[in-house]
Design a protein around this motif. Structure first.
Motif, PDB file in Angstrom:
ATOM      1  N   GLY A  55       0.824  -1.193   0.000  1.00  0.00           N
ATOM      2  CA  GLY A  55       0.000   0.000   0.000  1.00  0.00           C
ATOM      3  C   GLY A  55       0.856   1.239   0.000  1.00  0.00           C
ATOM      4  O   GLY A  55       2.077   1.191  -0.184  1.00  0.00           O
ATOM      5  N   LYS A  56       0.251   2.376   0.236  1.00  0.00           N
ATOM      6  CA  LYS A  56       0.962   3.646   0.267  1.00  0.00           C
ATOM      7  C   LYS A  56       1.473   3.906   1.679  1.00  0.00           C
ATOM      8  O   LYS A  56       0.804   3.619   2.665  1.00  0.00           O
ATOM      9  CB  LYS A  56       0.023   4.770  -0.179  1.00  0.00           C
ATOM     10  CG  LYS A  56       0.747   6.109  -0.343  1.00  0.00           C
ATOM     11  CD  LYS A  56      -0.172   7.163  -0.921  1.00  0.00           C
ATOM     12  CE  LYS A  56       0.580   8.471  -1.113  1.00  0.00           C
ATOM     13  NZ  LYS A  56      -0.304   9.525  -1.674  1.00  0.00           N
ATOM     14  N   SER A  57       2.660   4.436   1.754  1.00  0.00           N
ATOM     15  CA  SER A  57       3.257   4.706   3.057  1.00  0.00           C
ATOM     16  C   SER A  57       2.513   5.819   3.763  1.00  0.00           C
ATOM     17  O   SER A  57       2.172   6.839   3.142  1.00  0.00           O
ATOM     18  CB  SER A  57       4.729   5.103   2.875  1.00  0.00           C
ATOM     19  OG  SER A  57       5.248   5.592   4.093  1.00  0.00           O
ATOM     20  N   PRO A  58       2.215   5.660   5.048  1.00  0.00           N
ATOM     21  CA  PRO A  58       1.580   6.748   5.801  1.00  0.00           C
ATOM     22  C   PRO A  58       2.560   7.862   6.169  1.00  0.00           C
ATOM     23  O   PRO A  58       2.143   8.904   6.665  1.00  0.00           O
ATOM     24  CB  PRO A  58       1.052   6.037   7.053  1.00  0.00           C
ATOM     25  CG  PRO A  58       1.987   4.895   7.247  1.00  0.00           C
ATOM     26  CD  PRO A  58       2.389   4.457   5.860  1.00  0.00           C
ATOM     27  N   PHE A  59       3.812   7.642   5.933  1.00  0.00           N
ATOM     28  CA  PHE A  59       4.827   8.627   6.325  1.00  0.00           C
ATOM     29  C   PHE A  59       5.265   9.494   5.147  1.00  0.00           C
ATOM     30  O   PHE A  59       5.499  10.686   5.290  1.00  0.00           O
ATOM     31  CB  PHE A  59       6.056   7.926   6.904  1.00  0.00           C
ATOM     32  CG  PHE A  59       5.735   6.870   7.922  1.00  0.00           C
ATOM     33  CD1 PHE A  59       5.021   7.181   9.067  1.00  0.00           C
ATOM     34  CD2 PHE A  59       6.116   5.555   7.727  1.00  0.00           C
ATOM     35  CE1 PHE A  59       4.721   6.207   9.995  1.00  0.00           C
ATOM     36  CE2 PHE A  59       5.826   4.590   8.654  1.00  0.00           C
ATOM     37  CZ  PHE A  59       5.116   4.893   9.795  1.00  0.00           C
TER      38      PHE A  59
ATOM     39  N   GLY B  61      15.687  17.350  -0.737  1.00  0.00           N
ATOM     40  CA  GLY B  61      15.502  18.723  -1.181  1.00  0.00           C
ATOM     41  C   GLY B  61      14.180  18.954  -1.885  1.00  0.00           C
ATOM     42  O   GLY B  61      13.660  20.074  -1.874  1.00  0.00           O
ATOM     43  N   LYS B  62      13.594  17.906  -2.522  1.00  0.00           N
ATOM     44  CA  LYS B  62      12.344  18.056  -3.272  1.00  0.00           C
ATOM     45  C   LYS B  62      11.119  17.659  -2.459  1.00  0.00           C
ATOM     46  O   LYS B  62      10.001  17.628  -3.000  1.00  0.00           O
ATOM     47  CB  LYS B  62      12.408  17.216  -4.543  1.00  0.00           C
ATOM     48  CG  LYS B  62      13.503  17.673  -5.518  1.00  0.00           C
ATOM     49  CD  LYS B  62      13.496  16.824  -6.781  1.00  0.00           C
ATOM     50  CE  LYS B  62      14.577  17.265  -7.752  1.00  0.00           C
ATOM     51  NZ  LYS B  62      14.590  16.446  -8.991  1.00  0.00           N
ATOM     52  N   ALA B  63      11.293  17.322  -1.191  1.00  0.00           N
ATOM     53  CA  ALA B  63      10.155  16.884  -0.371  1.00  0.00           C
ATOM     54  C   ALA B  63       9.208  18.055  -0.095  1.00  0.00           C
ATOM     55  O   ALA B  63       9.641  19.211   0.027  1.00  0.00           O
ATOM     56  CB  ALA B  63      10.670  16.286   0.937  1.00  0.00           C
ATOM     57  N   PHE B  64       7.918  17.724  -0.004  1.00  0.00           N
ATOM     58  CA  PHE B  64       6.849  18.675   0.357  1.00  0.00           C
ATOM     59  C   PHE B  64       6.829  19.860  -0.612  1.00  0.00           C
ATOM     60  O   PHE B  64       6.771  21.043  -0.207  1.00  0.00           O
ATOM     61  CB  PHE B  64       7.015  19.168   1.797  1.00  0.00           C
ATOM     62  CG  PHE B  64       7.394  18.091   2.774  1.00  0.00           C
ATOM     63  CD1 PHE B  64       6.605  16.955   2.925  1.00  0.00           C
ATOM     64  CD2 PHE B  64       8.556  18.181   3.529  1.00  0.00           C
ATOM     65  CE1 PHE B  64       6.960  15.956   3.816  1.00  0.00           C
ATOM     66  CE2 PHE B  64       8.914  17.200   4.416  1.00  0.00           C
ATOM     67  CZ  PHE B  64       8.134  16.078   4.558  1.00  0.00           C
TER      68      PHE B  64
ATOM     69  N   GLU C  63       4.475  16.030  11.052  1.00  0.00           N
ATOM     70  CA  GLU C  63       5.067  15.005  11.919  1.00  0.00           C
ATOM     71  C   GLU C  63       6.584  15.067  11.756  1.00  0.00           C
ATOM     72  O   GLU C  63       7.083  15.251  10.627  1.00  0.00           O
ATOM     73  CB  GLU C  63       4.542  13.618  11.537  1.00  0.00           C
ATOM     74  CG  GLU C  63       3.052  13.470  11.811  1.00  0.00           C
ATOM     75  CD  GLU C  63       2.448  12.255  11.125  1.00  0.00           C
ATOM     76  OE1 GLU C  63       3.077  11.764  10.170  1.00  0.00           O
ATOM     77  OE2 GLU C  63       1.357  11.813  11.535  1.00  0.00           O
ATOM     78  N   PHE C  64       7.314  14.889  12.837  1.00  0.00           N
ATOM     79  CA  PHE C  64       8.767  15.038  12.781  1.00  0.00           C
ATOM     80  C   PHE C  64       9.413  14.096  13.798  1.00  0.00           C
ATOM     81  O   PHE C  64       8.759  13.552  14.686  1.00  0.00           O
ATOM     82  CB  PHE C  64       9.179  16.486  13.070  1.00  0.00           C
ATOM     83  CG  PHE C  64       8.859  16.953  14.475  1.00  0.00           C
ATOM     84  CD1 PHE C  64       9.808  16.895  15.489  1.00  0.00           C
ATOM     85  CD2 PHE C  64       7.585  17.436  14.783  1.00  0.00           C
ATOM     86  CE1 PHE C  64       9.513  17.318  16.769  1.00  0.00           C
ATOM     87  CE2 PHE C  64       7.286  17.860  16.070  1.00  0.00           C
ATOM     88  CZ  PHE C  64       8.244  17.806  17.070  1.00  0.00           C
ATOM     89  N   ARG C  65      10.690  13.928  13.636  1.00  0.00           N
ATOM     90  CA  ARG C  65      11.484  13.099  14.545  1.00  0.00           C
ATOM     91  C   ARG C  65      12.865  13.730  14.695  1.00  0.00           C
ATOM     92  O   ARG C  65      13.256  14.618  13.929  1.00  0.00           O
ATOM     93  CB  ARG C  65      11.635  11.686  13.993  1.00  0.00           C
ATOM     94  CG  ARG C  65      12.350  11.608  12.660  1.00  0.00           C
ATOM     95  CD  ARG C  65      12.397  10.204  12.139  1.00  0.00           C
ATOM     96  NE  ARG C  65      12.983  10.155  10.789  1.00  0.00           N
ATOM     97  CZ  ARG C  65      13.048   9.062  10.055  1.00  0.00           C
ATOM     98  NH1 ARG C  65      12.568   7.927  10.542  1.00  0.00           N
ATOM     99  NH2 ARG C  65      13.566   9.100   8.846  1.00  0.00           N
ATOM    100  N   GLN C  66      13.577  13.260  15.703  1.00  0.00           N
ATOM    101  CA  GLN C  66      14.909  13.804  15.958  1.00  0.00           C
ATOM    102  C   GLN C  66      15.889  13.310  14.898  1.00  0.00           C
ATOM    103  O   GLN C  66      15.887  12.143  14.513  1.00  0.00           O
ATOM    104  CB  GLN C  66      15.413  13.391  17.341  1.00  0.00           C
ATOM    105  CG  GLN C  66      16.690  14.113  17.767  1.00  0.00           C
ATOM    106  CD  GLN C  66      17.024  13.864  19.228  1.00  0.00           C
ATOM    107  OE1 GLN C  66      16.312  13.135  19.894  1.00  0.00           O
ATOM    108  NE2 GLN C  66      18.067  14.488  19.709  1.00  0.00           N
ATOM    109  N   GLY C  67      16.730  14.223  14.399  1.00  0.00           N
ATOM    110  CA  GLY C  67      17.718  13.878  13.375  1.00  0.00           C
ATOM    111  C   GLY C  67      17.790  14.973  12.342  1.00  0.00           C
ATOM    112  O   GLY C  67      17.161  16.037  12.453  1.00  0.00           O
TER     113      GLY C  67
ATOM    114  N   VAL D 163       4.053  16.327   6.049  1.00  0.00           N
ATOM    115  CA  VAL D 163       3.444  17.656   6.178  1.00  0.00           C
ATOM    116  C   VAL D 163       2.134  17.630   5.389  1.00  0.00           C
ATOM    117  O   VAL D 163       2.144  17.348   4.172  1.00  0.00           O
ATOM    118  CB  VAL D 163       4.369  18.767   5.650  1.00  0.00           C
ATOM    119  CG1 VAL D 163       3.688  20.124   5.819  1.00  0.00           C
ATOM    120  CG2 VAL D 163       5.720  18.759   6.370  1.00  0.00           C
ATOM    121  N   GLN D 164       0.985  17.910   6.063  1.00  0.00           N
ATOM    122  CA  GLN D 164      -0.321  17.914   5.424  1.00  0.00           C
ATOM    123  C   GLN D 164      -0.933  19.318   5.559  1.00  0.00           C
ATOM    124  O   GLN D 164      -0.960  19.891   6.656  1.00  0.00           O
ATOM    125  CB  GLN D 164      -1.257  16.885   6.065  1.00  0.00           C
ATOM    126  CG  GLN D 164      -0.766  15.453   5.914  1.00  0.00           C
ATOM    127  CD  GLN D 164      -1.702  14.467   6.593  1.00  0.00           C
ATOM    128  OE1 GLN D 164      -2.721  14.856   7.187  1.00  0.00           O
ATOM    129  NE2 GLN D 164      -1.378  13.188   6.496  1.00  0.00           N
TER     130      GLN D 164
END
Length: 503
Positions: free
Chosen positions: A69-73, A467-470, A482-486, A496-497
């Motif tokens: 399926g499609k990734s939820p992330f 670099g091309k995300a969102f 949603e985010f995480r450390q790193g 990002v929605q």
């Protein structure tokens, strides 16, 4: 009748067409339904079937799903992980990547290795061949035949002439008894008294032959060698027990070498050695190990080994350098190239290529260092194939996978519909806010409180995974992210929605 015939032909054609459509539909349905009826989790690859263990998002590898399926992330499809690729202790690398990284392997082999090694030794006198020339009577040195240290002498060569007046009395007594015709017992007693005074036998015979007492006698070299010590000069007085000369023999010499502790433990007395003159490799000498001095240098952590080297020709002199080739017994050892070993300080690792093509880091224990190769005591077997180039990249990847596996759950979770969000890992946090600015590496967001981190409302920058995300997000958009450390900004966006368009 003419009108009935066309009608009958039309009805027959329609029946035939209906039957053909029915069978064609069955065959089409069967071909369409066959792959759908395949067992979930099994994919065909050539003529062999590959079993799918689970699906995952490569950006969040710890989360696993039991259906595609499609990734939820991320905006991407989940990637399958096959049974022949998944391994808790191995890393799969495609042949193309192996070629690009320059990964090179070599075979672990068992070879016969000699415990021989080379060392540099300094020539010294063999102290066991040194001879001291002393006088046992008080007197004077009238003449020296050898006037400088390190002169070569031969056995029987005159060294010095001494005058000993204390010997005159005993000799005159003997001569008087002989002239008086005294009994043999008295003459023999007089001779014994002269021997007790250390008068040389040759001087006694010379005195009897001449009929007069002799006070001058010549000291001769008892052995061949060089004058290592000269203790007198002409005209000086000497006393009993005084060392006039010390002669060092040259028939054999010592070669003293500094041997590291790791090699000294393999030395045994009696080992043969071939000594080659450092200044002239064409001159070689034979010898053997005589002694390992029981003292370790605190600064160099070496021991001194004393080798006895034949020097019948007298070509070796103290201070010369010899290259010592120490021979030892051969033994079968399991060896690998030294470049294939990773030393971390706390462990020693080799990257092993398994039969299925995966790479596995393995802890090993090393033995003797043999130069370009090193002995392996435990951890590898004869015939194992290890990585000799690029092993650091594979070891890093293997350690990363083991860390991710320990940090996340290993059970698969249902993927659900593509639109349904899956439970987030414990290290992913959620917030709402407004996009303030966007650049190539990150997005600045003014967000409200983050309950999972106990953050108050603030404006901060988050790094992007690529670099091309969102690309659809614009400054001013209200978003749920949603985010995480790193990442390069300490915290990296996972998703990002958009909640509302920019105003």
């Amino acid at each position: 009748m003419k009108r009935a015939l066309p009608i009958a032909l039309s009805l027959l054609g329609a029946a035939v067409l209906a039957v053909g459509s029915f069978y064609a539909g069955r065959q089409t349905g069967t071909a369409t339904e066959a792959p759908m009826a395949a067992t979930p989790g099994v994919a065909a690859s050539g003529t062999a079937e590959r079993k799918v263990l689970y699906w995952h998002d490569p950006m969040v590898p710890g989360q696993r799903f039991d259906k595609p399926g499609k990734s939820p992330f991320m905006d991407m499809q989940l990637v399958p992980v096959y049974a022949d690729e998944a391994s808790d202790s191995g890393v799969k690398i495609s042949p193309t990547v192996q070629q690009n990284l320059g990964i090179r392997t070599t075979v672990v082999s068992r070879v016969d290795v000699s415990s021989s090694f080379d060392a540099v030794g300094t020539v010294q006198f063999d102290e066991r061949l040194s001879v001291a020339v002393q006088t046992r009577v008080a007197g004077y040195v009238e003449r020296l035949a050898v006037r400088a240290p390190m002169e070569r002498v031969r056995k029987g060569q005159p060294l010095a002439t001494l005058f000993a007046p204390d010997w005159l009395g005993a000799q005159n007594e003997l001569l008087a008894l002989q002239r008086a015709g005294a009994s043999e017992d008295l003459v023999a007693a007089a001779r014994e008294r002269m021997r007790a005074l250390s008068i040389p036998e040759a001087l006694i015979h010379q005195s009897e032959a001449a009929g007069t007492a002799q006070a001058r006698f010549t000291l001769s070299a008892p052995v061949s060698g060089v004058i290592a010590e000269l203790g007198v000069r002409e005209g000086v007085a000497v006393s009993p027990g005084m060392t006039l000369f010390r002669i060092a023999g040259l028939k054999k010499v010592w070669a003293v070498a500094e041997v590291p502790e790791a090699q000294a433990v393999r030395l045994t007395r009696g080992q043969k050695v071939r000594a080659v003159l450092q200044a002239d490799a064409s001159q070689a000498f034979g010898g053997e190990l005589k002694e390992i001095l029981p003292q370790v240098s605190a600064s160099t952590r070496t021991l001194q080994a004393r080798f006895e080297v034949d020097n019948a020709g007298g070509r070796l002199m103290p201070g010369m350098l010899l290259r010592l080739q120490v021979t030892g017994p051969s033994a079968s050892r399991l060896v690998v190239p030294a470049e294939a070993v990773i030393r971390t300080g706390t462990r020693t690792v080799a990257i092993v290529r398994k039969d299925n093509g995966a790479f596995e880091p393995r802890d090993i224990q090393l033995g003797a260092d043999l130069g370009d190769t090193v002995e392996v005591v435990t951890g590898l077997a004869d015939g194992d194939r290890v990585v000799a180039s690029g092993q650091f990249l594979i070891d890093s990847e293997a350690r990363l996978r083991s860390v991710l596996g320990a940090m996340t759950a290993v059970t698969a979770v249902p993927a659900g519909p593509p639109s349904a969000p899956a439970p987030m890992p414990a290290n992913v946090h959620t917030g709402d806010g407004k996009v303030e600015s966007i650049d190539a590496d990150g997005i600045t967001i003014s967000h409200g409180p983050i309950a999972s981190l106990k953050w108050p409302a603030m404006t901060m920058g988050f790094s992007k995974p690529t670099g091309k995300a969102f690309a659809d997000i614009k400054p001013g958009d209200m978003v749920r992210f949603e985010f995480r450390q790193g990442g390069s900004m300490d915290y990296e966006l996972v998703s990002v929605q958009r909640l509302g368009a920019a105003k």
